[in-house]
Write a protein that holds these residues in place. Structure first.
Motif, PDB file in Angstrom:
ATOM      1  N   ASP A  56       5.813  -5.829  13.599  1.00  0.00           N
ATOM      2  CA  ASP A  56       5.943  -4.377  13.746  1.00  0.00           C
ATOM      3  C   ASP A  56       6.401  -3.822  12.396  1.00  0.00           C
ATOM      4  O   ASP A  56       7.581  -3.801  12.077  1.00  0.00           O
ATOM      5  N   ILE A  57       5.425  -3.399  11.608  1.00  0.00           N
ATOM      6  CA  ILE A  57       5.704  -2.897  10.254  1.00  0.00           C
ATOM      7  C   ILE A  57       5.373  -1.415  10.137  1.00  0.00           C
ATOM      8  O   ILE A  57       5.114  -0.909   9.050  1.00  0.00           O
ATOM      9  N   LEU A  58       5.417  -0.706  11.264  1.00  0.00           N
ATOM     10  CA  LEU A  58       5.153   0.732  11.268  1.00  0.00           C
ATOM     11  C   LEU A  58       6.077   1.448  10.290  1.00  0.00           C
ATOM     12  O   LEU A  58       7.245   1.098  10.168  1.00  0.00           O
ATOM     13  N   ARG A  59       5.525   2.433   9.618  1.00  0.00           N
ATOM     14  CA  ARG A  59       6.247   3.325   8.700  1.00  0.00           C
ATOM     15  C   ARG A  59       6.723   2.669   7.401  1.00  0.00           C
ATOM     16  O   ARG A  59       7.397   3.306   6.604  1.00  0.00           O
ATOM     17  N   ARG A  60       6.398   1.414   7.164  1.00  0.00           N
ATOM     18  CA  ARG A  60       6.799   0.798   5.898  1.00  0.00           C
ATOM     19  C   ARG A  60       5.880   1.265   4.781  1.00  0.00           C
ATOM     20  O   ARG A  60       4.714   1.588   5.004  1.00  0.00           O
ATOM     21  N   THR A  61       6.417   1.293   3.584  1.00  0.00           N
ATOM     22  CA  THR A  61       5.642   1.654   2.402  1.00  0.00           C
ATOM     23  C   THR A  61       4.648   0.532   2.104  1.00  0.00           C
ATOM     24  O   THR A  61       4.987  -0.645   2.203  1.00  0.00           O
ATOM     25  N   VAL A  62       3.435   0.919   1.742  1.00  0.00           N
ATOM     26  CA  VAL A  62       2.402  -0.051   1.367  1.00  0.00           C
ATOM     27  C   VAL A  62       2.206   0.042  -0.135  1.00  0.00           C
ATOM     28  O   VAL A  62       2.043   1.141  -0.682  1.00  0.00           O
ATOM     29  N   VAL A  63       2.226  -1.116  -0.801  1.00  0.00           N
ATOM     30  CA  VAL A  63       2.000  -1.173  -2.243  1.00  0.00           C
ATOM     31  C   VAL A  63       0.854  -2.138  -2.527  1.00  0.00           C
ATOM     32  O   VAL A  63       0.543  -3.011  -1.723  1.00  0.00           O
ATOM     33  N   ASP A  64       0.236  -1.950  -3.695  1.00  0.00           N
ATOM     34  CA  ASP A  64      -0.834  -2.855  -4.097  1.00  0.00           C
ATOM     35  C   ASP A  64      -0.225  -4.097  -4.747  1.00  0.00           C
ATOM     36  O   ASP A  64       0.995  -4.239  -4.842  1.00  0.00           O
ATOM     37  N   ARG A  65      -1.080  -4.991  -5.225  1.00  0.00           N
ATOM     38  CA  ARG A  65      -0.606  -6.257  -5.793  1.00  0.00           C
ATOM     39  C   ARG A  65       0.225  -6.081  -7.056  1.00  0.00           C
ATOM     40  O   ARG A  65       0.947  -6.987  -7.452  1.00  0.00           O
ATOM     41  N   ASP A  66       0.136  -4.906  -7.693  1.00  0.00           N
ATOM     42  CA  ASP A  66       0.915  -4.619  -8.895  1.00  0.00           C
ATOM     43  C   ASP A  66       2.172  -3.803  -8.586  1.00  0.00           C
ATOM     44  O   ASP A  66       2.877  -3.383  -9.496  1.00  0.00           O
ATOM     45  N   GLY A  67       2.428  -3.535  -7.304  1.00  0.00           N
ATOM     46  CA  GLY A  67       3.617  -2.789  -6.907  1.00  0.00           C
ATOM     47  C   GLY A  67       3.437  -1.280  -6.884  1.00  0.00           C
ATOM     48  O   GLY A  67       4.386  -0.549  -6.635  1.00  0.00           O
ATOM     49  N   GLN A  68       2.209  -0.785  -7.136  1.00  0.00           N
ATOM     50  CA  GLN A  68       1.960   0.664  -7.096  1.00  0.00           C
ATOM     51  C   GLN A  68       1.862   1.119  -5.639  1.00  0.00           C
ATOM     52  O   GLN A  68       1.160   0.504  -4.834  1.00  0.00           O
ATOM     53  N   GLU A  69       2.531   2.224  -5.327  1.00  0.00           N
ATOM     54  CA  GLU A  69       2.516   2.729  -3.964  1.00  0.00           C
ATOM     55  C   GLU A  69       1.127   3.226  -3.568  1.00  0.00           C
ATOM     56  O   GLU A  69       0.445   3.898  -4.340  1.00  0.00           O
ATOM     57  N   VAL A  70       0.731   2.873  -2.350  1.00  0.00           N
ATOM     58  CA  VAL A  70      -0.562   3.265  -1.807  1.00  0.00           C
ATOM     59  C   VAL A  70      -0.376   4.272  -0.668  1.00  0.00           C
ATOM     60  O   VAL A  70      -1.130   5.215  -0.543  1.00  0.00           O
ATOM     61  N   GLY A  71       0.631   4.063   0.167  1.00  0.00           N
ATOM     62  CA  GLY A  71       0.854   4.926   1.321  1.00  0.00           C
ATOM     63  C   GLY A  71       1.859   4.305   2.257  1.00  0.00           C
ATOM     64  O   GLY A  71       2.720   3.526   1.843  1.00  0.00           O
ATOM     65  N   ARG A  72       1.723   4.658   3.556  1.00  0.00           N
ATOM     66  CA  ARG A  72       2.625   4.124   4.591  1.00  0.00           C
ATOM     67  C   ARG A  72       1.802   3.579   5.752  1.00  0.00           C
ATOM     68  O   ARG A  72       0.717   4.081   6.040  1.00  0.00           O
ATOM     69  N   VAL A  73       2.359   2.591   6.436  1.00  0.00           N
ATOM     70  CA  VAL A  73       1.709   2.052   7.627  1.00  0.00           C
ATOM     71  C   VAL A  73       1.843   3.089   8.734  1.00  0.00           C
ATOM     72  O   VAL A  73       2.950   3.389   9.184  1.00  0.00           O
ATOM     73  N   ASP A  74       0.719   3.671   9.141  1.00  0.00           N
ATOM     74  CA  ASP A  74       0.700   4.698  10.172  1.00  0.00           C
ATOM     75  C   ASP A  74       0.540   4.091  11.566  1.00  0.00           C
ATOM     76  O   ASP A  74       0.991   4.649  12.549  1.00  0.00           O
ATOM     77  N   ASP A  75      -0.145   2.950  11.644  1.00  0.00           N
ATOM     78  CA  ASP A  75      -0.338   2.278  12.928  1.00  0.00           C
ATOM     79  C   ASP A  75      -0.674   0.818  12.663  1.00  0.00           C
ATOM     80  O   ASP A  75      -1.081   0.447  11.557  1.00  0.00           O
ATOM     81  N   VAL A  76      -0.486   0.014  13.684  1.00  0.00           N
ATOM     82  CA  VAL A  76      -0.859  -1.396  13.650  1.00  0.00           C
ATOM     83  C   VAL A  76      -1.734  -1.621  14.871  1.00  0.00           C
ATOM     84  O   VAL A  76      -1.362  -1.238  15.988  1.00  0.00           O
ATOM     85  N   PHE A  77      -2.916  -2.205  14.667  1.00  0.00           N
ATOM     86  CA  PHE A  77      -3.821  -2.479  15.785  1.00  0.00           C
ATOM     87  C   PHE A  77      -3.664  -3.935  16.188  1.00  0.00           C
ATOM     88  O   PHE A  77      -3.751  -4.836  15.368  1.00  0.00           O
ATOM     89  N   VAL A  78      -3.413  -4.126  17.490  1.00  0.00           N
ATOM     90  CA  VAL A  78      -2.999  -5.411  18.030  1.00  0.00           C
ATOM     91  C   VAL A  78      -4.073  -5.970  18.950  1.00  0.00           C
ATOM     92  O   VAL A  78      -4.653  -5.248  19.762  1.00  0.00           O
ATOM     93  N   ASP A  79      -4.302  -7.279  18.838  1.00  0.00           N
ATOM     94  CA  ASP A  79      -5.163  -8.011  19.760  1.00  0.00           C
ATOM     95  C   ASP A  79      -4.335  -8.213  21.039  1.00  0.00           C
ATOM     96  O   ASP A  79      -3.327  -8.918  21.006  1.00  0.00           O
ATOM     97  N   PRO A  80      -4.721  -7.576  22.157  1.00  0.00           N
ATOM     98  CA  PRO A  80      -3.883  -7.647  23.355  1.00  0.00           C
ATOM     99  C   PRO A  80      -3.855  -9.029  24.012  1.00  0.00           C
ATOM    100  O   PRO A  80      -2.938  -9.326  24.767  1.00  0.00           O
ATOM    101  N   THR A  81      -4.824  -9.867  23.713  1.00  0.00           N
ATOM    102  CA  THR A  81      -4.855 -11.208  24.295  1.00  0.00           C
ATOM    103  C   THR A  81      -3.768 -12.085  23.687  1.00  0.00           C
ATOM    104  O   THR A  81      -2.979 -12.700  24.394  1.00  0.00           O
ATOM    105  N   GLU A  82      -3.728 -12.142  22.358  1.00  0.00           N
ATOM    106  CA  GLU A  82      -2.732 -12.962  21.671  1.00  0.00           C
ATOM    107  C   GLU A  82      -1.490 -12.167  21.276  1.00  0.00           C
ATOM    108  O   GLU A  82      -0.506 -12.742  20.819  1.00  0.00           O
ATOM    109  N   ARG A  83      -1.568 -10.831  21.415  1.00  0.00           N
ATOM    110  CA  ARG A  83      -0.487  -9.916  21.052  1.00  0.00           C
ATOM    111  C   ARG A  83      -0.055 -10.116  19.597  1.00  0.00           C
ATOM    112  O   ARG A  83       1.116 -10.179  19.266  1.00  0.00           O
ATOM    113  N   ARG A  84      -1.072 -10.198  18.717  1.00  0.00           N
ATOM    114  CA  ARG A  84      -0.856 -10.353  17.279  1.00  0.00           C
ATOM    115  C   ARG A  84      -1.462  -9.156  16.553  1.00  0.00           C
ATOM    116  O   ARG A  84      -2.500  -8.626  16.955  1.00  0.00           O
TER     117      ARG A  84
END
Length: 189
Positions: A56-84
């Motif tokens: 559950d990483i909702l609302r965390r800051t997203v950065v690229d491989r060089d540490g530059q900010e890209v945005g925020r996690v707005d949602d996470v889509f989950v596989d309901p079978t494995e709940r991953r």
């Protein structure tokens, strides 16, 4: 061998259907149905619990491989079978929550996660050049299983009718999507 490409993506949405295995074929990549799966569930909706709550990483800051900010996690889509967690919806360029664009990123593209941010193993330009997610695409992710795409779909030739998850996997060069029997899940949470 590969079957001829299936160009149509029939509706309506179903709650179960075939999973797909990617195979290299002359002229491109094809997917072949192997098992069953269900549409993904939005974590924000509150209708699913994760097997590993660290995903559950909702609302965390997203950065690229060089540490530059890209945005925020707005949602996470989950596989309901494995709940991953399977995909992140990352919102970028908004002002006080309004405007901006959303991009879908597969969890396979996550490099590291800490308490404050998620690092993606791509450049900022590559992430922001990826497939955008609008309300229709989000609705299709949560109402359409990979089983509604047909028995064999050509990933190299699918275009406007291509499901967003397939476009995202192609963009991030993921050869074995989560529904593939040979998918190797890397723990990131």
């Amino acid at each position: 061998g590969c079957n001829p490409p299936h160009r149509g993506f029939p509706g309506p949405a179903t709650t179960s259907g075939g999973r797909y295995l990617l195979a290299n074929c002359k002229g491109g990549i094809a997917m072949q149905s192997t098992t069953t799966t269900m549409p993904l569930v939005s974590l924000k909706s509150g209708n699913v619990q994760l097997t590993n709550t660290n995903e559950d990483i909702l609302r965390r800051t997203v950065v690229d491989r060089d540490g530059q900010e890209v945005g925020r996690v707005d949602d996470v889509f989950v596989d309901p079978t494995e709940r991953r967690a399977r995909f992140l919806a990352v919102k970028s360029g908004d002002i006080l929550g309004f405007g901006g664009k959303k991009f879908l990123i597969p969890v396979e593209a996550i490099h590291t996660v800490d308490a404050d941010q998620v690092m993606i193993s791509e450049t900022r330009d590559r992430i922001l050049g990826g497939p955008e997610v609008d309300e229709d695409a989000e609705r299709s992710i949560t109402t359409t299983s990979p089983g509604t795409m047909g028995e064999t779909d050509r990933m190299d030739t699918a275009g406007a009718g291509e499901p967003v998850v397939i476009a995202v996997y192609r963009w991030y060069r993921v050869d074995q999507p989560y529904w593939s029997p040979s998918h190797q899940r890397r723990d990131w949470a």
